[in-house]
Design an enzyme around this catalytic site. Structure first.
Site, PDB file in Angstrom:
ATOM      1  N   GLU A 109      63.685  32.686  70.973  1.00  0.00           N
ATOM      2  CA  GLU A 109      64.907  32.467  70.205  1.00  0.00           C
ATOM      3  C   GLU A 109      64.515  32.408  68.746  1.00  0.00           C
ATOM      4  OE1 GLU A 109      67.948  32.760  71.139  1.00  0.00           O
ATOM      5  OE2 GLU A 109      67.250  33.121  73.187  1.00  0.00           O
ATOM      6  N   CYS A 123      69.269  27.585  62.863  1.00  0.00           N
ATOM      7  CA  CYS A 123      69.406  29.023  63.111  1.00  0.00           C
ATOM      8  C   CYS A 123      70.869  29.405  63.290  1.00  0.00           C
ATOM      9  CB  CYS A 123      68.576  29.448  64.313  1.00  0.00           C
ATOM     10  SG  CYS A 123      68.921  28.502  65.809  1.00  0.00           S
TER      11      CYS A 123
END
Length: 522
Positions: free
Chosen positions: A294, A328
């Site tokens: 990720e 993020c």
């Protein structure tokens, strides 16, 4: 009484209301307690051994650079190899441990973390620069991951017994999900409890053993998690805590022939480097390594002229500046339909100018960024932004003995500008104008990333179109683009945002297993 009867259905851990004095005082007391341990040494944890090394990571409070939170021992290649051999040996028994027993360790750890929730959060306030609410949510999510993955493991165990396969006359057929082997866990610094705990627990509850190499910026939080797992009796060697250099032991373990999988959360650049290393077959390697990655995001919010503009502006500011934009999922871009563009920009600027900056331990809304490297990089992007857009809020350093930067907004930014395209990972928001909602969606999609996004509108037809056309792993309607909840919003992104692993979702644990089909002739 069986384990199924002992557990309750999964529900997200409630957040603490720090407007209540007793909760605020409890957090203040936890912070004071953590401070009494400032400057202590933290060892490596390899099997049953606690190893203190001469070389160490110095953890500095980013909000007060005069404070050393602690000294964390660093593993070298030799110690990384020792940890690998320890994990390999432990795997032989751990993989045979019943799934319900493995799940019980997570449930016990969740219970104990809940009992000392403020202490875990206080470490993040001081080591990671989170305010009370951000730290509290981080710890709550860590508890959620342990509770959720424990239940998910038991569900998978049930599937092993009941998966409906096509009937074949004269045969009995089933599928078992079995563990992979030894994995390397590389969590990020920005959610140092939640993501570290979630990545690690998903791997171990499925029967794997792990080498946990936390981010150097948040290794002390990770140490407390590793100690918690020891406290609940997790067998030695299942979880090995080995902080160290990514370039040294991170690359060594990623390339190791006995590494079966690498689970990583972090930047695009590092994720691609790990993927490339893992793709190379080392001498003696007999499998294709699995990479669960990720990575970054350049997330955005789209607002059309039918939207609730006050709600949209609040969501834009919250998404952009929560934890100083160091997520993020942070909404670092906003595309507004021109009919309401000036209104939304004005509202967002006014909200941003009200944000107070200061020490996280005093619970200011905006704290420091994580370290000198981030501080320098973000200020450099702000300078770039001054050439690419109109500065309407912030724009520079903020006062304080730490890495403080003003929440910054640039308006009238072109979709191809660097501050619209490159992940800054700091408190910088770029806003752009679109002629209509279709162009706004096209501008949103014009990025190499695809993690989170939001669409604000009151028009059901447009909402349906946005749900279809906006290309990201987590899309929200009429709400902020941060704040995914375990079990409710499986989290992971498209394109350069990673492998879309969907952490906190109902198929995440499968990534740490392999399916073995079993057939017996009657």
């Amino acid at each position: 009484m069986g384990l199924y009867a002992r557990i309750t259905p999964f529900a997200n851990e409630p957040l603490t209301d720090f407007t209540q004095e007793h909760h605020r005082k409890a957090m203040e007391a936890a912070i004071a307690q953590v401070k009494t341990g400032f400057g202590r040494q933290y060892p490596l944890l390899i099997g049953s051994e606690r190893i203190v090394t001469e070389d160490h990571i110095v953890s500095i409070n980013p909000g007060n650079l005069d404070e050393v939170v602690g000294y964390v021992s660093k593993a070298d290649v030799g110690l990384a190899e020792k940890a690998m051999q320890t994990a390999l040996a432990a795997f032989e028994s751990w993989r045979k441990t019943p799934a319900r027993e493995r799940a019980e360790y997570l449930l016990q750890a969740a219970k104990r973390m809940r009992e000392r929730k403020h202490l875990f959060s206080a470490v993040m306030v001081l080591e990671s620069g989170k305010n009370y609410a951000e730290a509290d949510a981080d710890t709550a999510e860590a508890i959620d991951f342990m509770e959720f993955y424990a239940r998910e493991m038991m569900r998978l165990e049930g599937i092993n017994e009941t998966l409906p396969l096509t009937a074949v006359l004269g045969e009995v057929n089933k599928v078992n999900y079995i563990p992979l082997g030894v994995g390397v866990i590389l969590p990020p610094w920005n959610f140092p409890n939640a993501i570290c705990t979630g990545m690690t627990c998903a791997a171990i509850v499925t029967g794997n053993t792990v080498l946990l190499k936390p981010s150097s910026q948040s290794a002390i939080v990770a140490y407390h998690f590793a100690e918690l797992m020891k406290e609940v009796g997790l067998p030695d060697g299942v979880l090995n805590f080995i902080p160290g250099s990514g370039a040294e032991i991170g690359d060594y373990l990623t390339s190791h022939p006995r590494t079966r999988f690498v689970s990583f959360t972090g930047s695009k650049e590092v994720g691609l480097h790990i993927n490339a290393l893992a793709a190379q077959t080392a001498e003696g390697q007999i499998w294709i390594k699995r990479v669960i990655a990720e990575m970054g995001g350049k997330d955005g919010i789209v607002v059309d002229e039918t939207a609730d503009l006050d709600a949209a502006a609040q969501a834009i500011v919250t998404s952009a500046f929560g934890y100083q934009g160091q997520k993020c999922s942070a909404g670092s871009r906003a595309f507004i339909v021109e009919a309401v563009y000036d209104q939304v920009v004005e509202k967002a600027a006014a909200l941003t100018q009200k944000l107070e900056i200061g020490l996280p331990e005093r619970n200011y809304r905006i704290g420091p960024v994580i370290d000198q490297s981030s501080y320098t990089r973000i200020l450099r992007y702000i300078d770039i932004g001054k050439t690419e857009g109109k500065l309407i809020a912030g724009g520079g350093k903020a006062a304080g003995n730490g890495y403080y930067i003003e929440p910054t907004i640039f308006a009238d930014v072109d979709g191809k500008a660097r501050i619209m395209q490159e992940e800054i990972f700091g408190p910088v928001l770029a806003m752009g104008k679109a002629k209509d909602y279709k162009e706004a969606i096209a501008l949103f999609n014009d990025t190499e990333y695809g993690l989170t996004g939001s669409f604000f509108s009151a028009d059901e037809g447009r909402i349906a179109e946005a749900l279809e056309e906006m290309h990201c792993g987590n899309l929200y309607i009429n709400r902020k683009c941060t704040g995914a909840l375990v079990g409710a919003h499986p989290f992971g992104g498209f394109n350069m945002s990673g492998t879309d692993s969907k952490a906190g979702g109902y198929d995440y644990l499968l990534l740490f297993t392999q399916a073995k089909a079993l057939s017996r002739k009657l």
